[in-house]
Scaffold this motif. Structure first.
Motif, mmCIF file in Angstrom:
data_model
loop_
_atom_site.group_PDB
_atom_site.id
_atom_site.type_symbol
_atom_site.label_atom_id
_atom_site.label_comp_id
_atom_site.label_asym_id
_atom_site.label_seq_id
_atom_site.Cartn_x
_atom_site.Cartn_y
_atom_site.Cartn_z
ATOM 1 N N UNK A 167 77.422 19.551 -35.213
ATOM 2 C CA UNK A 167 76.916 18.427 -34.426
ATOM 3 C C UNK A 167 76.885 18.817 -32.949
ATOM 4 N N UNK A 168 76.038 19.773 -32.643
ATOM 5 C CA UNK A 168 75.901 20.265 -31.274
ATOM 6 C C UNK A 168 74.754 19.540 -30.592
ATOM 7 N N UNK A 169 74.939 19.161 -29.343
ATOM 8 C CA UNK A 169 73.891 18.474 -28.588
ATOM 9 C C UNK A 169 72.834 19.479 -28.147
ATOM 10 N N UNK A 170 71.585 19.240 -28.559
ATOM 11 C CA UNK A 170 70.469 20.074 -28.149
ATOM 12 C C UNK A 170 69.509 19.243 -27.307
ATOM 13 N N UNK A 171 68.840 19.904 -26.368
ATOM 14 C CA UNK A 171 67.869 19.243 -25.516
ATOM 15 C C UNK A 171 66.462 19.694 -25.905
ATOM 16 N N UNK A 172 65.487 18.812 -25.648
ATOM 17 C CA UNK A 172 64.122 19.080 -26.087
ATOM 18 C C UNK A 172 63.121 18.713 -25.005
#
Length: 219
Positions: A167-172
């Motif tokens: 559950x890693x926060x990724x940016x888009x």
């Protein structure tokens, strides 16, 4: 009982480590969260002082945080993999743009860094208002905030971010892409679709942490 203590107690019995929540559990949290006001979390004067901050501030305790955002500041497009998120706008006005993945394209695009998503929300919210709930696969699990005025958002994450558990926060960011495979060709009657690719936020995006200053909690 203080509202923030009541919120903590209902979260403790309603939220689970696996992130699978019943409709009743979601309703229980929302029924308390909807009534939380800035003064309940120690923000009586923060709405004024936030005007002098140069970066967003988050009061974080793993699964709950308060983002205090100066006007015109942005929390970039990011995701909440496998998580249910409750967001309550405590004060101010914020523009929310959110998407969900087009799930049945996952296998076709598993080698691609670009994936199609459908838009769920694109508009402003102003306090006072009810809580916004997003689920692991719907409701706008990928979203961005832009502060129209100084604002504060109380977030509850179930379960919290955890790189060890995937559950890693990724940016888009949005990108232009053709659809040669016809993946989206039969979806013309559905909401707007866009292509998103993973992207590192700009160096100017900084989260400044501070101590929680609201009523003490009995943990």
């Amino acid at each position: 009982m203080a509202k923030i203590q009541k919120l903590y107690e209902v979260c403790k019995v309603s939220l689970s480590a696996n992130g699978s929540l019943s409709p009743e559990a979601v309703d229980s949290v929302c029924s308390v969260l909807d009534n939380v006001m800035p003064s309940d979390v120690g923000l009586e004067t923060e709405a004024q002082s936030v005007r002098s901050w140069r970066s967003p501030r988050v009061l974080n305790r793993k699964a709950i945080g308060i983002f205090c955002i100066p006007a015109s500041s942005i929390i970039p497009l990011h995701n909440h993999p496998g998580m249910t998120v409750f967001s309550k706008l405590l004060y101010g006005t914020v523009h929310v743009k959110s998407y969900d993945w087009v799930e049945d394209t996952t296998q076709l695009l598993k080698l691609s860094k670009v994936r199609p998503a459908k838009i769920v929300r694109d508009g402003e919210m102003s306090a006072p208002c009810g809580a916004m709930v997003i689920q692991p696969k719907d409701g706008g699990n990928i979203h961005a905030f832009k502060a129209i005025t100084p604002c504060a958002i109380l977030d509850i994450l179930s379960p919290p971010y955890s790189s060890e558990d995937g559950r890693h926060c990724s940016y888009f960011r949005r990108c232009r892409k053709a659809d040669p495979s016809g993946i989206l060709s039969n979806r013309s009657r559905e909401p707007e679709f866009v292509w998103l690719e993973e992207h590192q936020p700009p160096n100017s995006f900084v989260i400044r942490r501070d101590l929680y200053k609201g009523p003490a909690l009995n943990l």
